[in-house]
Enzyme design. Sequence first.
Site, PDB file in Angstrom:
ATOM      1  CD  GLU A  48      50.696  49.203  75.848  1.00  0.00           C
ATOM      2  OE1 GLU A  48      50.109  49.045  74.773  1.00  0.00           O
ATOM      3  OE2 GLU A  48      50.473  50.202  76.579  1.00  0.00           O
ATOM      4  CG  ASP A  82      55.745  57.919  73.473  1.00  0.00           C
ATOM      5  OD1 ASP A  82      55.571  57.442  72.342  1.00  0.00           O
ATOM      6  OD2 ASP A  82      55.438  59.088  73.778  1.00  0.00           O
ATOM      7  CG  ASP A  96      44.518  54.528  73.307  1.00  0.00           C
ATOM      8  OD1 ASP A  96      43.789  53.749  73.948  1.00  0.00           O
ATOM      9  OD2 ASP A  96      45.761  54.546  73.422  1.00  0.00           O
ATOM     10  CE1 TYR A 117      42.237  47.199  74.853  1.00  0.00           C
ATOM     11  CE2 TYR A 117      40.514  48.721  74.178  1.00  0.00           C
ATOM     12  CZ  TYR A 117      41.451  48.309  75.096  1.00  0.00           C
ATOM     13  OH  TYR A 117      41.597  49.002  76.268  1.00  0.00           O
TER      14      TYR A 117
HETATM   15  C1  LIG Z   1      43.147  50.563  72.930  1.00  0.00           C
HETATM   16  S1  LIG Z   1      44.633  49.789  73.388  1.00  0.00           S
HETATM   17  C2  LIG Z   1      44.749  48.422  72.238  1.00  0.00           C
HETATM   18  C3  LIG Z   1      45.687  47.364  72.700  1.00  0.00           C
HETATM   19  C4  LIG Z   1      45.915  46.194  71.707  1.00  0.00           C
HETATM   20  N1  LIG Z   1      46.545  46.662  70.493  1.00  0.00           N
HETATM   21  C5  LIG Z   1      44.630  45.477  71.407  1.00  0.00           C
HETATM   22  O1  LIG Z   1      44.109  45.649  70.285  1.00  0.00           O
HETATM   23  O2  LIG Z   1      44.144  44.710  72.253  1.00  0.00           O
HETATM   24  C6  LIG Z   1      45.850  50.929  72.720  1.00  0.00           C
HETATM   25  C7  LIG Z   1      47.228  50.755  73.357  1.00  0.00           C
HETATM   26  O3  LIG Z   1      48.148  51.643  72.737  1.00  0.00           O
HETATM   27  C8  LIG Z   1      49.086  52.063  73.708  1.00  0.00           C
HETATM   28  N2  LIG Z   1      49.727  53.314  73.252  1.00  0.00           N
HETATM   29  C9  LIG Z   1      49.150  54.540  73.145  1.00  0.00           C
HETATM   30  N3  LIG Z   1      50.048  55.455  72.735  1.00  0.00           N
HETATM   31  C10 LIG Z   1      51.216  54.786  72.588  1.00  0.00           C
HETATM   32  C11 LIG Z   1      52.523  55.183  72.193  1.00  0.00           C
HETATM   33  N4  LIG Z   1      52.804  56.464  71.893  1.00  0.00           N
HETATM   34  N5  LIG Z   1      53.492  54.246  72.147  1.00  0.00           N
HETATM   35  C12 LIG Z   1      53.219  52.943  72.458  1.00  0.00           C
HETATM   36  N6  LIG Z   1      51.993  52.512  72.838  1.00  0.00           N
HETATM   37  C13 LIG Z   1      51.015  53.418  72.900  1.00  0.00           C
HETATM   38  C14 LIG Z   1      48.222  52.242  74.965  1.00  0.00           C
HETATM   39  O4  LIG Z   1      48.982  52.172  76.153  1.00  0.00           O
HETATM   40  C15 LIG Z   1      47.231  51.100  74.844  1.00  0.00           C
HETATM   41  O5  LIG Z   1      47.630  49.952  75.570  1.00  0.00           O
END
Ligand SMILES: C[S@@+](CC[C@H](N)C(=O)[O-])C[C@H]1O[C@@H](n2cnc3c(N)ncnc32)[C@H](O)[C@@H]1O
Length: 245
Positions: A97, A124, A146, A222
Amino acid sequence: MNEKKTRTGAAAPLSGRPDRLDWHGRRLGKKLRPGQKELLEKSLPDIRVTAQNPDPHFLSTMPNTPKQVWLEIGFGGGEHLAVQARAHPDIGFIGCEPFVNGVAKLMGAIHENELKNIRICDDDARPLLDAMVENSIDRSFILYSDPWPKKRHHKRRFIVKENLDRLARVLKDGAELCFASDHMDFVEWTLQHLLDHPSFQWQAQTASDWRNPPKDWVPTRYEEKALARGERPAYLLFTRLPRDT
Ligand SMILES: C[S@@+](CC[C@H](N)C(=O)[O-])C[C@H]1O[C@@H](n2cnc3c(N)ncnc32)[C@H](O)[C@@H]1O
């Protein structure tokens, strides 16, 4: 921190950097509390995994070699990861994260619950996936990733062929990929990408298999927000098919 921040707090895309991939999410939210800062500075380095140092070294804190290793990509505030790690102390967990406030929240839960079986990549997931040992992960989670709803942003979605190739490389034969989302266009996109990928098989036999959470399901933040809005998420489970022998 090696990227510029925009006025909205979103990380500026890292395009043009030969060593980094484009990433469009947020790195930083509210100001961190002093206790959170301290955990990030003093305790995170002991459990951090990076693309340069991807070995999780679980035995530095766990009494035995983990029975399995599970991976969560985009853990947000780490609520799901912390609950799973508490429920399965003999399993090693790797969470990725890049959002610093989310990492700080998980560090708080690790500290409070004295969890010994979590490793964190505060960056990432993609470079880490490329650096991890092939065939080393037993179960993986991509939860409420996302959705990037605008068509011109679809290429930013985590579920794209290149990332499925990355995941397929690190997953063991028979390993599970768990995906959930309340964004139906993204669910359809994900299903199509996974059905098109030669390394994955969808587990669902009937509609109730994707409409209802599996038995041991732990809802994420989420997911709780989506349920509170009256939305109905979809739960897609896939198996990493055996490699050719
Ligand atoms: C919409 S949030 C959902 C968070 C959590 N999984 C939840 O359901 O409560 C999506 C998360 O994915 C992370 N994210 C996006 N691209 C990523 C990547 N390439 N590597 C790791 N995390 C990533 C974002 O920073 C964000 O915190």
